[in-house]
Design a protein around this motif. Structure first.
Motif, PDB file in Angstrom:
ATOM      1  N   TYR A   1       0.840  -1.199   0.000  1.00  0.00           N
ATOM      2  CA  TYR A   1       0.000   0.000   0.000  1.00  0.00           C
ATOM      3  C   TYR A   1       0.878   1.252   0.000  1.00  0.00           C
ATOM      4  O   TYR A   1       0.648   2.194  -0.772  1.00  0.00           O
ATOM      5  N   ARG A   2       1.893   1.262   0.865  1.00  0.00           N
ATOM      6  CA  ARG A   2       2.768   2.429   0.958  1.00  0.00           C
ATOM      7  C   ARG A   2       3.444   2.721  -0.387  1.00  0.00           C
ATOM      8  O   ARG A   2       3.519   3.869  -0.819  1.00  0.00           O
ATOM      9  N   ASP A   3       3.903   1.675  -1.061  1.00  0.00           N
ATOM     10  CA  ASP A   3       4.541   1.858  -2.358  1.00  0.00           C
ATOM     11  C   ASP A   3       3.556   2.409  -3.385  1.00  0.00           C
ATOM     12  O   ASP A   3       3.897   3.309  -4.169  1.00  0.00           O
ATOM     13  N   CYS A   4       2.327   1.898  -3.361  1.00  0.00           N
ATOM     14  CA  CYS A   4       1.310   2.371  -4.313  1.00  0.00           C
ATOM     15  C   CYS A   4       0.983   3.849  -4.079  1.00  0.00           C
ATOM     16  O   CYS A   4       0.833   4.617  -5.036  1.00  0.00           O
ATOM     17  N   VAL A   5       0.860   4.234  -2.823  1.00  0.00           N
ATOM     18  CA  VAL A   5       0.559   5.631  -2.516  1.00  0.00           C
ATOM     19  C   VAL A   5       1.721   6.525  -2.932  1.00  0.00           C
ATOM     20  O   VAL A   5       1.522   7.599  -3.524  1.00  0.00           O
ATOM     21  N   THR A   6       2.926   6.084  -2.657  1.00  0.00           N
ATOM     22  CA  THR A   6       4.107   6.865  -3.036  1.00  0.00           C
ATOM     23  C   THR A   6       4.137   7.094  -4.543  1.00  0.00           C
ATOM     24  O   THR A   6       4.377   8.220  -5.021  1.00  0.00           O
ATOM     25  N   ARG A   7       3.877   6.044  -5.306  1.00  0.00           N
ATOM     26  CA  ARG A   7       3.885   6.156  -6.760  1.00  0.00           C
ATOM     27  C   ARG A   7       2.738   7.033  -7.260  1.00  0.00           C
ATOM     28  O   ARG A   7       2.900   7.823  -8.188  1.00  0.00           O
ATOM     29  N   GLY A   8       1.574   6.899  -6.637  1.00  0.00           N
ATOM     30  CA  GLY A   8       0.438   7.707  -7.057  1.00  0.00           C
ATOM     31  C   GLY A   8       0.660   9.187  -6.802  1.00  0.00           C
ATOM     32  O   GLY A   8       0.345  10.029  -7.652  1.00  0.00           O
ATOM     33  N   LEU A   9       1.215   9.511  -5.642  1.00  0.00           N
ATOM     34  CA  LEU A   9       1.513  10.911  -5.340  1.00  0.00           C
ATOM     35  C   LEU A   9       2.522  11.481  -6.333  1.00  0.00           C
ATOM     36  O   LEU A   9       2.373  12.604  -6.822  1.00  0.00           O
ATOM     37  N   ALA A  10       3.555  10.698  -6.640  1.00  0.00           N
ATOM     38  CA  ALA A  10       4.586  11.170  -7.560  1.00  0.00           C
ATOM     39  C   ALA A  10       4.059  11.330  -8.980  1.00  0.00           C
ATOM     40  O   ALA A  10       4.542  12.182  -9.735  1.00  0.00           O
TER      41      ALA A  10
END
Length: 364
Positions: A132-141
């Motif tokens: 989840y953390r990786d997905c959110v990081t990528r989505g924000l970027a």
């Protein structure tokens, strides 16, 4: 615009859609999380033909094992965008920020699991949430710009995900005319998901037997992933239609939400517009929003909560002063201001070009 149907994002999306429609925009609302209820369908229809709802029931990124659903939702959203050719894609979930939309994207960060976990448990989310953390990081970027309702929420994105991209703070808003103080009655009201530890409504249940006024709580006892909490001492009103909840707020003398985590708190804004005195959890986002217009208690201090509510019950002049201060503060957050700030953010978005199709995957 994406929207989920299981939380406050639905209220936010409808309020913003109402403002955009009034300014001549057309809005296509892509829903997910759960099928629309009859009440939600009626609320959407009430906005008129300028709003078109595209209904999905894909699981949300914070739900259990959502990954296959998110992949299907991603393909669905890309197909919708190709068909509709919007000027802006307004995302109210994180994972879709990475998708190669042709239009620029504004991603609104309403809350997140990492900051929720830290606020509720006092530590970083465990490794089970790494995907989840990786997905959110990528989505924000991947988003053209990120919006948050408070400076506190934006800081949480920076702390939890290392986010340092284009960003703006746009406070939530509500249409003032939909909320009106009525003659106040001797009861305390709260609203929120009873199963959500962040709302901390269990604290109200714990102190309710020691209070001379009843405590009434509007909200669901059951969550989408099997969560359940049935309180013993507060009066559970269930999930109320918006007009009914507004009437309850108009009658309540005190609104209490000793939250551990609340990035903005739409229900608090509604209660303030309805003339309630506010007792809130002492957290940064609520201090930022309400300042001197509320009484604050440490979320895990049941004694402080009981004593503060007891004091407010006994002191009518103090209740009236706090209610007036909250009402005046609430008028700084009208829906019109939220709409205007959102349109200004749209206007600043850069022209976006589609990325390679290989980047379509959200989190696979």
């Amino acid at each position: 615009m994406t929207a989920d149907t299981v939380g406050g994002v639905w209220t936010y999306a409808l309020e913003l859609s109402r403002g955009l429609l009034a300014r001549g925009w057309g809005v296509h609302l892509a829903t997910m999380g759960a099928p629309l209820s009859a009440r939600q369908r009626a609320e959407a229809r009430a906005l008129g033909g300028g709003l078109r709802v595209h209904e999905g029931a894909w699981r949300l990124e914070w739900m259990q094992d959502p990954w296959a659903d998110l992949e299907q939702a991603a393909r669905w959203l890309l197909a919708l965008e190709a068909e509709l050719r919007p000027r802006v894609v307004h995302l109210n979930q994180y994972v879709f920020g990475v998708l190669p939309f042709r239009a620029p994207t504004l991603l609104v960060a309403h809350s997140c699991v990492a900051s929720w976990w830290r606020a509720v448990h006092g530590e970083a989310a465990p490794p089970a949430w790494d995907r989840y953390r990786d997905c959110v990081t990528r989505g924000l970027a991947g988003a053209s710009c990120v919006a948050a309702p408070t400076r506190a929420m934006l800081a949480a994105l920076q702390r939890e995900y290392g986010f340092d991209g284009p960003a703006v703070v746009i406070p939530n808003g509500r249409e003032v005319a939909r909320f009106e103080p009525a003659p106040k009655q001797p009861f305390i009201l709260a609203a929120g998901r009873l199963w959500d530890e962040a709302k901390n409504l269990a604290a109200l249940d714990a102190v309710a037997p020691a209070l001379s006024w009843p405590v009434r709580v509007a909200g669901a006892c059951d969550g989408p992933d099997g969560q359940h909490r049935r309180p013993n001492w507060v009066q559970v009103l269930g999930t109320l239609p918006a007009p009914v909840l507004a009437r309850e707020m108009g009658r309540a003398a005190i609104y209490a939400l000793p939250a551990r985590y609340e990035p903005f708190g739409l229900s608090i804004l509604e209660a303030a517009l309805s003339g309630c005195a506010l007792v809130l959890g002492d957290i940064g986002s609520l201090r930022e929003t309400w300042g001197e217009a509320a009484l604050f208690v440490p979320p895990d201090d049941a004694v402080a909560l009981r004593e503060t509510l007891t004091r407010l019950i006994a002191d009518a002049p103090l209740r009236e002063r706090l209610a007036q201060a909250a009402w005046e503060r609430a008028h700084q957050f009208p829906a019109q201001r939220m709409t205007e700030a959102t349109l200004a953010a749209y206007a600043r978005l850069p022209t976006r070009r589609p990325r390679p199709l290989a980047e379509e995957s959200t989190c696979a």
